[in-house]
Write a protein that holds these residues in place. Structure first.
Motif, PDB file in Angstrom:
ATOM      1  N   ILE A  49      34.506 133.836  11.541  1.00  0.00           N
ATOM      2  CA  ILE A  49      34.209 132.909  12.637  1.00  0.00           C
ATOM      3  C   ILE A  49      35.470 132.416  13.354  1.00  0.00           C
ATOM      4  O   ILE A  49      35.421 131.991  14.504  1.00  0.00           O
ATOM      5  N   CYS A  50      36.611 132.499  12.713  1.00  0.00           N
ATOM      6  CA  CYS A  50      37.837 131.943  13.307  1.00  0.00           C
ATOM      7  C   CYS A  50      38.182 132.661  14.619  1.00  0.00           C
ATOM      8  O   CYS A  50      38.326 133.877  14.650  1.00  0.00           O
ATOM      9  N   PRO A  51      38.304 131.910  15.718  1.00  0.00           N
ATOM     10  CA  PRO A  51      38.553 132.550  17.008  1.00  0.00           C
ATOM     11  C   PRO A  51      39.967 133.103  17.165  1.00  0.00           C
ATOM     12  O   PRO A  51      40.215 133.914  18.057  1.00  0.00           O
ATOM     13  N   THR A  52      40.906 132.671  16.321  1.00  0.00           N
ATOM     14  CA  THR A  52      42.292 133.104  16.525  1.00  0.00           C
ATOM     15  C   THR A  52      42.862 133.879  15.334  1.00  0.00           C
ATOM     16  O   THR A  52      44.057 134.137  15.288  1.00  0.00           O
ATOM     17  N   LYS A 109      20.283 115.141  15.476  1.00  0.00           N
ATOM     18  CA  LYS A 109      21.195 115.914  14.641  1.00  0.00           C
ATOM     19  C   LYS A 109      22.105 116.685  15.587  1.00  0.00           C
ATOM     20  O   LYS A 109      21.723 116.958  16.721  1.00  0.00           O
ATOM     21  N   ALA A 110      23.267 117.031  15.119  1.00  0.00           N
ATOM     22  CA  ALA A 110      24.154 117.826  15.967  1.00  0.00           C
ATOM     23  C   ALA A 110      23.421 119.083  16.402  1.00  0.00           C
ATOM     24  O   ALA A 110      22.680 119.673  15.627  1.00  0.00           O
ATOM     25  N   SER A 111      23.636 119.474  17.664  1.00  0.00           N
ATOM     26  CA  SER A 111      22.953 120.674  18.147  1.00  0.00           C
ATOM     27  C   SER A 111      23.518 121.902  17.460  1.00  0.00           C
ATOM     28  O   SER A 111      24.659 121.920  17.032  1.00  0.00           O
ATOM     29  N   GLN A 112      22.705 122.923  17.389  1.00  0.00           N
ATOM     30  CA  GLN A 112      23.175 124.203  16.864  1.00  0.00           C
ATOM     31  C   GLN A 112      23.643 125.055  18.033  1.00  0.00           C
ATOM     32  O   GLN A 112      23.013 125.056  19.094  1.00  0.00           O
ATOM     33  N   ILE A 113      24.720 125.757  17.832  1.00  0.00           N
ATOM     34  CA  ILE A 113      25.160 126.691  18.877  1.00  0.00           C
ATOM     35  C   ILE A 113      24.104 127.774  19.007  1.00  0.00           C
ATOM     36  O   ILE A 113      23.711 128.369  18.010  1.00  0.00           O
ATOM     37  N   LYS A 153      32.462 124.619   0.583  1.00  0.00           N
ATOM     38  CA  LYS A 153      33.388 123.536   0.936  1.00  0.00           C
ATOM     39  C   LYS A 153      34.823 123.786   0.467  1.00  0.00           C
ATOM     40  O   LYS A 153      35.490 122.901  -0.067  1.00  0.00           O
ATOM     41  N   ALA A 154      35.275 124.998   0.661  1.00  0.00           N
ATOM     42  CA  ALA A 154      36.632 125.363   0.238  1.00  0.00           C
ATOM     43  C   ALA A 154      37.677 124.998   1.293  1.00  0.00           C
ATOM     44  O   ALA A 154      38.869 124.973   1.005  1.00  0.00           O
ATOM     45  N   ILE A 155      37.218 124.712   2.522  1.00  0.00           N
ATOM     46  CA  ILE A 155      38.151 124.281   3.565  1.00  0.00           C
ATOM     47  C   ILE A 155      37.687 122.921   4.077  1.00  0.00           C
ATOM     48  O   ILE A 155      36.510 122.741   4.384  1.00  0.00           O
ATOM     49  N   HIS A 156      38.623 121.998   4.150  1.00  0.00           N
ATOM     50  CA  HIS A 156      38.270 120.687   4.681  1.00  0.00           C
ATOM     51  C   HIS A 156      39.395 120.179   5.577  1.00  0.00           C
ATOM     52  O   HIS A 156      40.564 120.184   5.174  1.00  0.00           O
ATOM     53  N   PHE A 157      39.041 119.782   6.787  1.00  0.00           N
ATOM     54  CA  PHE A 157      40.049 119.195   7.667  1.00  0.00           C
ATOM     55  C   PHE A 157      40.163 117.708   7.358  1.00  0.00           C
ATOM     56  O   PHE A 157      39.217 116.958   7.557  1.00  0.00           O
ATOM     57  N   SER A 158      41.322 117.302   6.868  1.00  0.00           N
ATOM     58  CA  SER A 158      41.523 115.911   6.473  1.00  0.00           C
ATOM     59  C   SER A 158      41.873 115.076   7.705  1.00  0.00           C
ATOM     60  O   SER A 158      41.966 115.602   8.814  1.00  0.00           O
ATOM     61  N   GLU A 195      35.250 125.110   8.491  1.00  0.00           N
ATOM     62  CA  GLU A 195      34.708 124.098   7.571  1.00  0.00           C
ATOM     63  C   GLU A 195      33.184 124.052   7.681  1.00  0.00           C
ATOM     64  O   GLU A 195      32.478 123.990   6.671  1.00  0.00           O
ATOM     65  N   ASN A 196      32.677 124.098   8.919  1.00  0.00           N
ATOM     66  CA  ASN A 196      31.216 124.052   9.115  1.00  0.00           C
ATOM     67  C   ASN A 196      30.510 125.224   8.457  1.00  0.00           C
ATOM     68  O   ASN A 196      29.408 125.093   7.946  1.00  0.00           O
TER      69      ASN A 196
END
Lengths: 514, 255
Positions: free
Chosen positions: B51-54, A431-435, B83-88, B77-78
């Motif tokens: 979480i957004c770095p910028t 699975k993808a690693s967790q940060i 699931k309100a944001i999705h990178f298409s 997104e993660n």
């Protein structure tokens, strides 16, 4: 003075308590460095850090002992206005000392050519050149080494160049076509990264690593991740280590292929130039296949990797590599068979092995002089412990050697990538690693990690405070060691050979300027 | 010579057909133009903003994502449980106006408008660009440069990078505009004859990106020059840059 008393020996990526580092008197500190460099050790990093005591700075030296596969670290306390320069006896320290002067306003007494490195204001309230806080600093403006005489003329190039490349200023002293001296002034790319890293890590830090030098995203991110993991005593999975190795070698492939294409372009040999221009992009696309981004942004995270590869993806990659490997080999081998290419590459921009040692060269430029410096072999971490890489060197130290070493390394890297992908095929993806959260970073610690990026040795040092935040995060891009090599290689060359000499090093401007 | 010819034949014809032919397929984890869903967005949750770095995301008064600041890391997104944001996988995301880079509603994305008629008359079939890196990390540089290779062959659209501002019709800027490059950048701009256009490529040039708050940079080109084309990405995929250039010069018209 015995060096075992002056230094603490530490391993790549293993943290120690800050108070374990011997604290020497300044004189003893300088003597210890001088002696060790005389014995063949080299400087990986040399930097200052603010001290809790008013009026003092800490000075750290991180030497690399290739033979014994370890670092030698020591520190001293200096008055915040001056320290002793070693640049005349240890030329590889000259730029580090200028950097300390610029960042902390602390003067290296006896430095033969004390100029700014990046043309920014001091981090403290004192300035090594007495520039006022409110005055703008003009980059590249100041004294240049000058040769005088009727036949001598000066050529100035940059900061903006003819091609799509980063800015830097090159000042040549020429007699006719012959370059007597080249001085390089950088700093145009300075984005204030090291200063901004003090007091972190936070959510931004990992992203800074992506763009320290955008063509070395994997190399710098890998080094950062290993520092964080070391400071948290986290082990990552064997599979993540393999994935990271594949990413690092793909980065090397893309850049080495691109460099050979650019070298061909600079001498007007268009077949290799045009084939490699495209093939470089194909190698980048393989990184995109794993990570979604051609430069591997956001792929390496403290704790592992953001993605894994499925068996189907691995098979797709192996098939693509099979085709690409042949195309790459065909495009590059044209160079070695063509007399006019060799006539331009051979004996241009020679650096001897001795010069390489004195200047503290790293990476391809060092290996082209015969120096066996490759962190993947000498201080391996991660997958390189289990899948060793052999060091590729040449002897002639010229443009040809720097090109040829790249050609050899391309072959080594392709073999490595294929083998590593084969390893991954044996097991199901993780699975993808967790940060891993950066909350539990060891306080009051010191860690240094090095990796062999495609340009050479990448060195990151982290020093943490009482709360596990960075008191200092020192970055040394391989370019920082090697820019002086470009200047020296140009001596007594024709100025028309500057493009191929420069390209044969292909150093980073932003990685130097940070 | 024989070897050159046989190698040339083996290498084949490799130029991408775009904009003709099938739409290029992006790779699995590619983060393209994001889609924001106001209905799914939980009002009392602030995870994406945090979480957004910028600082590209805001929720005042409703969820907004600024492509000019976004580094396309996909962390929002993660972290978004609803699931309100999705990178298409949509690579076409350049715009003509800075404000069009802010994605907030499900309305159609306002893509690049063709340059105005008198400019198109001059530059539509021949556009020469001077590229200046002003603090770029060499990734945008690489993906701008790659368009000139045989894989993309920018020249077939009449677009070329030139070695002097005197030969140029426009300035393509990369990087957050470091303080140390402002003067050289302005001089380059001034040396380009009127009329001229400005193209900003990559998040750093658009807003300063990760460096927006660093006093060592100018936080992007906004406010320094009038900008005709904004190309988001960190770095933008070459196809995003090409798509923007072709829309600007009227060679792609559909959405």
């Amino acid at each position: 003075m015995h060096s075992h008393q002056s230094f603490i020996n530490i391993k790549n990526g293993k943290p120690i308590d800050l108070n374990k580092i011997p604290l020497l008197e300044e004189k003893a500190f300088m003597e210890a460095i001088k002696q060790s460099i005389g014995e063949g050790k080299r400087v990986s990093s040399y930097f200052a850090c603010s001290s809790k005591e008013q009026g003092f700075l800490k000075l750290y030296a991180v030497l690399l002992d290739d033979e014994n596969q370890q670092f030698m670290v020591t520190q001293t306390k200096i008055n915040s206005d001056k320290f002793t320069s070693l640049a005349t006896v240890c030329p590889q320290l000259q730029l580090f000392e200028r950097e300390i002067a610029e960042q902390y306003g602390c003067i290296p007494v006896g430095h033969p050519w004390l100029k700014p490195v990046r043309y920014h204001h001091s981090w403290t309230d004192q300035d090594a050149w007495n520039r006022k806080e409110e005055e703008a600093i003009l980059p590249g403006v100041g004294d240049y080494f000058k040769i005088e005489g009727d036949q001598v003329h000066e050529v100035a190039v940059g900061p903006v160049h003819a091609g799509v490349i980063e800015p830097g200023h090159f000042r040549f002293q020429c007699q006719g076509e012959e370059v007597l001296h080249l001085e390089i002034a950088l700093g145009y790319q300075h984005r204030g990264i090291e200063k901004a890293l003090i007091g972190r890590p936070d959510k931004k830090t990992r992203h800074y690593m992506d763009v320290l030098a955008g063509d070395t995203t994997i190399g710098h991110c890998l080094t950062y991740c290993q520092n964080i993991e070391g400071l948290m005593s986290t082990e990552i999975s064997e599979r993540s280590k393999v994935l990271r190795g594949i990413a690092l070698e793909l980065e090397r492939m893309a850049n080495h292929v691109g460099d050979l294409g650019s070298l061909a372009n600079d001498i007007g040999y268009l077949p290799t130039a045009s084939f490699c221009g495209r093939i470089r992009g194909e190698w980048l696309n393989l990184t995109a296949l794993i990570t979604g981004n051609r430069f591997g942004r956001n792929f390496l995270i403290p704790g592992g990797t953001s993605y894994d590869l499925t068996k189907d993806q691995i098979v797709v990659m192996l098939n693509k590599i099979k085709l690409l490997e042949k195309e790459t080999e065909d495009a590059i081998s044209l160079l070695w068979d063509n007399q006019s290419v060799l006539a331009r590459f051979e004996e241009a921009g020679i650096l001897s092995r001795k010069q390489g040692e004195e200047l503290g060269l790293v990476g391809v430029a060092a290996r082209a002089t015969g120096l066996g410096r490759d962190i993947r072999t000498t201080m391996p971490s991660g997958v390189y412990k289990k899948m060793p890489i052999s060091i590729r060197t040449a002897e002639s130290g010229d443009v040809y050697a720097r090109a040829y070493v790249r050609g050899l390394e391309i072959k080594t890297s392709v073999e490595f990538i294929k083998k590593a992908l084969g390893e991954l095929l044996k097991n199901a993806p993780n699975k993808a690693s967790q940060i891993v959260s950066s909350d539990s970073i060891k306080a009051n610690s010191f860690i240094v990690t090095v990796n062999e990026g495609w340009r050479g040795e990448i060195c990151h040092v982290a020093i943490t405070d009482n709360e596990g935040k960075f008191e200092r995060y020192k970055i040394v891009d391989p370019s920082f060691h090697n820019w002086m090599g470009v200047a020296v290689a140009l001596r007594n060359e024709e100025i028309s050979d500057f493009p191929i000499c420069n390209k044969s090093f292909n150093l980073s401007y932003c990685g130097h300027d940070l | 010579m024989l070897k050159e010819i046989t190698t040339r034949m083996k290498q084949g014809y490799k130029t991408i057909k775009f904009p003709a032919g099938e739409r290029p397929k992006m790779t699995e984890h590619y983060c393209g133009r994001p889609i924001v869903n106001q209905v799914l967005c939980k009002k009392d949750c602030n995870a994406c903003v945090e979480i957004c770095p910028t600082g590209a995301i805001s929720k005042e008064p409703q969820l907004k994502l600024d492509l000019g600041k976004c580094v396309f890391c996909g962390e929002c997104e993660n972290v978004c449980e609803s699931k309100a944001i999705h990178f298409s996988d949509e690579f076409s995301m350049s715009t003509s106006r800075r404000e069009d880079l802010i994605v907030s509603t499900d309305e159609e994305f306002k893509t690049v408008a063709e340059m105005r008629t008198e400019l198109k008359k001059m530059f539509g079939r021949s556009l020469k660009l001077r590229v200046v890196s002003a603090g770029g990390c060499n990734a945008c540089e690489a993906d701008v440069n790659v368009l000139g290779t045989i894989g993309w062959d920018l020249g077939r659209f009449g677009i070329e990078y030139v070695a002097s501002p005197r030969h140029a019709d426009g300035l393509l800027i990369i990087g957050p505009v470091t303080k140390n490059m402002v003067l050289a950048l302005k001089k380059t701009y001034d040396a380009i004859p009127e009329d001229k256009i400005v193209i900003a490529v990559g998040t750093c040039a658009l807003s300063g990106g990760l460096f927006a708050l660093n006093p060592e940079t100018e936080a992007g080109v906004e406010g320094i020059f009038p900008v005709d084309l904004w190309v988001p990405g960190c770095p933008p995929n070459p196809i995003t840059i090409l798509d923007g250039l072709l829309r600007l010069t009227g060679k792609i018209k559909d959405l």
